[in-house]
Design a protein around this motif. Structure first.
Motif, PDB file in Angstrom:
ATOM      1  N   LYS A   1       5.612   5.779   0.791  1.00 57.15           N
ATOM      2  CA  LYS A   1       4.412   4.939   0.453  1.00 57.15           C
ATOM      3  C   LYS A   1       4.428   4.500  -1.175  1.00 57.15           C
ATOM      4  N   PHE A   2       4.749   5.322  -1.931  1.00 59.91           N
ATOM      5  CA  PHE A   2       4.576   5.279  -3.366  1.00 59.91           C
ATOM      6  C   PHE A   2       5.842   4.509  -3.820  1.00 59.91           C
ATOM      7  N   VAL A   3       6.897   4.396  -3.053  1.00 56.05           N
ATOM      8  CA  VAL A   3       7.974   3.582  -3.421  1.00 56.05           C
ATOM      9  C   VAL A   3       7.620   1.991  -3.159  1.00 56.05           C
ATOM     10  N   VAL A   4       6.754   2.127  -2.224  1.00 57.19           N
ATOM     11  CA  VAL A   4       6.321   0.638  -1.997  1.00 57.19           C
ATOM     12  C   VAL A   4       5.056   0.269  -2.816  1.00 57.19           C
TER      13      VAL A   4
ATOM     14  N   ALA B   1      -2.535   6.056 -10.929  1.00 64.38           N
ATOM     15  CA  ALA B   1      -2.113   4.821 -11.673  1.00 64.38           C
ATOM     16  C   ALA B   1      -1.304   3.681 -11.179  1.00 64.38           C
ATOM     17  N   MET B   2      -0.383   4.240 -10.225  1.00 66.92           N
ATOM     18  CA  MET B   2       0.612   3.159  -9.873  1.00 66.92           C
ATOM     19  C   MET B   2      -0.333   2.290  -8.738  1.00 66.92           C
ATOM     20  N   PHE B   3      -1.161   3.091  -8.139  1.00 66.06           N
ATOM     21  CA  PHE B   3      -2.016   2.187  -7.263  1.00 66.06           C
ATOM     22  C   PHE B   3      -2.789   1.052  -7.832  1.00 66.06           C
ATOM     23  N   LEU B   4      -3.403   1.265  -8.886  1.00 61.56           N
ATOM     24  CA  LEU B   4      -4.220   0.444  -9.624  1.00 61.56           C
ATOM     25  C   LEU B   4      -3.627  -0.382 -10.059  1.00 61.56           C
TER      26      LEU B   4
ATOM     27  N   CYS C   1     -16.223  15.274  -1.475  1.00 61.82           N
ATOM     28  CA  CYS C   1     -16.482  13.916  -1.203  1.00 61.82           C
ATOM     29  C   CYS C   1     -15.749  13.157  -0.232  1.00 61.82           C
ATOM     30  N   LYS C   2     -16.197  12.564   0.552  1.00 58.10           N
ATOM     31  CA  LYS C   2     -15.605  11.668   1.801  1.00 58.10           C
ATOM     32  C   LYS C   2     -14.675  10.561   1.032  1.00 58.10           C
ATOM     33  N   GLN C   3     -13.521  10.602   1.581  1.00 60.74           N
ATOM     34  CA  GLN C   3     -12.485   9.943   1.070  1.00 60.74           C
ATOM     35  C   GLN C   3     -12.560   8.459   2.097  1.00 60.74           C
ATOM     36  N   ASP C   4     -12.275   7.291   1.286  1.00 63.58           N
ATOM     37  CA  ASP C   4     -11.989   6.183   2.151  1.00 63.58           C
ATOM     38  C   ASP C   4     -10.626   6.129   2.648  1.00 63.58           C
ATOM     39  N   ARG C   5     -10.391   4.996   3.743  1.00 63.89           N
ATOM     40  CA  ARG C   5      -9.330   5.061   4.479  1.00 63.89           C
ATOM     41  C   ARG C   5      -7.872   4.918   3.678  1.00 63.89           C
ATOM     42  N   LEU C   6      -7.891   4.174   2.875  1.00 66.11           N
ATOM     43  CA  LEU C   6      -6.805   3.662   1.988  1.00 66.11           C
ATOM     44  C   LEU C   6      -6.596   4.963   0.917  1.00 66.11           C
ATOM     45  N   SER C   7      -7.472   5.472   0.370  1.00 64.45           N
ATOM     46  CA  SER C   7      -7.024   6.668  -0.689  1.00 64.45           C
ATOM     47  C   SER C   7      -6.403   7.911   0.178  1.00 64.45           C
ATOM     48  N   HIS C   8      -7.017   8.065   1.467  1.00 63.46           N
ATOM     49  CA  HIS C   8      -6.859   9.167   2.419  1.00 63.46           C
ATOM     50  C   HIS C   8      -5.326   8.967   2.581  1.00 63.46           C
TER      51      HIS C   8
ATOM     52  N   LEU D   1      -3.103   7.216   1.149  1.00 61.06           N
ATOM     53  CA  LEU D   1      -2.081   7.328   0.162  1.00 61.06           C
ATOM     54  C   LEU D   1      -2.199   8.854  -0.565  1.00 61.06           C
ATOM     55  N   ALA D   2      -2.947   9.701  -0.145  1.00 60.39           N
ATOM     56  CA  ALA D   2      -3.029  11.058  -0.481  1.00 60.39           C
ATOM     57  C   ALA D   2      -3.406  10.783  -1.988  1.00 60.39           C
ATOM     58  N   LEU D   3      -4.359  10.251  -2.298  1.00 61.74           N
ATOM     59  CA  LEU D   3      -5.002  10.238  -3.662  1.00 61.74           C
ATOM     60  C   LEU D   3      -6.257  11.338  -4.038  1.00 61.74           C
ATOM     61  N   HIS D   4      -5.474  12.179  -4.719  1.00 63.50           N
ATOM     62  CA  HIS D   4      -6.191  13.430  -5.156  1.00 63.50           C
ATOM     63  C   HIS D   4      -5.394  13.971  -6.392  1.00 63.50           C
ATOM     64  N   GLY D   5      -6.032  15.042  -6.852  1.00 62.97           N
ATOM     65  CA  GLY D   5      -5.435  15.775  -8.165  1.00 62.97           C
ATOM     66  C   GLY D   5      -6.397  16.714  -8.465  1.00 62.97           C
ATOM     67  N   SER D   6      -5.695  17.489  -9.507  1.00 64.31           N
ATOM     68  CA  SER D   6      -6.357  18.663  -9.970  1.00 64.31           C
ATOM     69  C   SER D   6      -5.856  18.689 -11.728  1.00 64.31           C
ATOM     70  N   TYR D   7      -6.822  19.096 -12.421  1.00 65.88           N
ATOM     71  CA  TYR D   7      -6.282  19.062 -13.868  1.00 65.88           C
ATOM     72  C   TYR D   7      -6.936  20.243 -14.601  1.00 65.88           C
TER      73      TYR D   7
END
Lengths: 136, 297
Positions: free
Chosen positions: A112-115, B78-81, B138-145, B147-153
């Motif tokens: 997915k991220f390659v795309v 970052a890549m997504f945005l 927090c409820k994720q929207d479909r796209l961010s879900h 693409l598994a957009l989550h993280g931890s720092y």
């Protein structure tokens, strides 16, 4: 239990995979920064040693976009050429960063991220094409 | 233009100043360096924008690598945005190549006016959100879900790991596109727009938003720089001192920032931005409409 082990393995694999991307990105940023900074610094010192007149026109700048001129400028430590190469390196750093990321995501089978990352690279290529077509 | 000793030193000093204050505010130096080049060094607007854009890449490499090393940056986010910011940057740069210099000055004045307001009005709700745990519930929207957009720092101030999930990916994308246009058109990083969008609408903690934005502005500015480079608008003799100056200034600024309460400096920044906004407005009116309004200093 078996399921838990699978999850652990999966998590460990994802963790090392993400580490690859992070490490790759970090190194590209560092190398790009050091080389371009060194070239800029050298260019500034050379320019201060020999103050010169530079016309601020686009056509004058574009007249210098020739391989032979660039090579000659590098050999003679011409300040403008040094800073031109430094600028090019600086612009290329994020481009290389994107290419390294695509490779790292592909190695990790995160297609997915390659795309997603390839789209970013495509926009960059499109920009180059528009520039070459004379969009200015 | 003769590239004298004085010119180099003053331009370097101006860029240091811009990078330093930019870092204190948590933004790149572009917002300050463009007006400095136009108002004090009387450089053409497009030359200033192009040089600033290249210096934005330099600060992004320097600042961005630090956040990547500390694993604060969310690379996937970052890549997504970046998809949106790069398309925005392409649109913005094409606009910049065709727009009149006076119009660009007027748009820049508007941006500075907005920034003056934002710098005065921003508040940080992170501590409350970390304590309430809303970053993860927090409820994720479909796209961010998908693409598994989550993280931890690891948050040093809170003394623990903060997990978060990303939401609002479409509105985030739309604002990232606008930030891209601002970057290509005006030679700024557009970090202010991206950071507030991530923090406000995408449920991203402030520090992650800042780190992720720092990395993104490099790619965004690269797109604009490619087009400016091919158009011959990047004057390398100007870019050198500006790029090195902003990087040096930003590095010192980042170190000083940790020992300062930037809140107490908010008034100073607001005043400074209003002053530069007025200068750019005067310049724009003069170039575009031949209207002269009194300038200060």
């Amino acid at each position: 239990m078996a399921n838990n082990q699978m999850n652990e393995k999966e998590r460990a694999r994802t963790a090392t995979a993400e580490e690859n991307v992070y490490a790759g990105v970090y190194h590209v940023l560092l190398v790009g920064m050091y080389i371009s900074t060194a070239l800029f610094a050298l260019g500034i010192i050379r320019a201060m040693m020999h103050p010169e007149f530079y016309p601020l026109t686009a056509s004058w700048v574009r007249d210098h976009y020739h391989w032979s001129l660039v090579l000659h400028g590098l050999v003679t430590f011409d300040p403008m050429t040094l800073m031109m190469v430094a600028t090019l390196l600086l612009i290329l750093t994020p481009v290389v960063r994107v290419i390294v990321s695509i490779h790292a995501f592909a190695v990790d089978h995160d297609y997915k991220f390659v795309v997603v990352t390839s789209i970013v690279l495509l926009v960059m290529i499109l920009t180059c094409l528009l520039g070459l077509m004379g969009l200015h | 233009m003769t590239y004298t000793y004085h010119f180099i030193l003053f331009l370097f000093g101006g860029a240091c100043f811009a990078g330093f204050f930019g870092a204190l505010l948590g933004i790149g130096g572009g917002v300050f360096i463009v007006p400095i080049m136009v108002l004090m060094f009387h450089l053409p607007m497009k030359v200033a924008v192009a040089a600033s854009l290249v210096s934005v890449i330099a600060t992004s490499n320097a600042g961005g690598s630090k956040y990547v090393d500390q694993r604060i940056t969310n690379l996937k986010l970052a890549m997504f945005l970046e998809v949106f910011t790069t398309i925005g940057a392409l649109s913005g740069t094409v606009l910049a190549l065709y727009l009149h210099e006076g119009t660009m000055s007027l748009i820049f004045a508007a941006l500075l006016g907005y920034m003056a307001y934002a710098s005065y009005a921003t508040r940080n709700f992170d501590d409350q959100r970390i304590a309430a745990g809303t970053f993860v519930n927090c409820k994720q929207d479909r796209l961010s879900h998908a693409l598994a957009l989550h993280g931890s720092y690891h948050d040093l101030a809170a003394g623990r790991n903060v997990d978060y999930v990303v939401t609002g990916s479409w509105i985030g994308g739309a604002i990232a596109y606008l930030a891209g246009i601002a970057s290509g058109l005006l030679g700024v990083g557009g970090g202010v727009l991206k950071v507030s969008a991530m923090n406000r609408y995408m449920n991203v903690p402030m520090k992650v938003a800042v780190g992720t934005s720092k990395l993104m502005i490099g790619v965004t500015a690269a797109v604009g720089s490619i087009l400016f480079f091919m158009a011959g608008l990047i004057h390398f003799v100007v870019v050198g001192p500006v790029a090195i100056g902003t990087t040096v200034g930003a590095t010192i600024g980042t170190k000083v920032m940790n020992h300062l309460h930037s809140r107490s400096l908010k008034w100073l920044f607001t005043a400074m931005m209003l002053y530069l906004a007025y200068g750019m407005l005067a310049k724009g009116l003069q170039v575009q409409f031949h209207i002269h309004i009194p300038t200060i200093g």
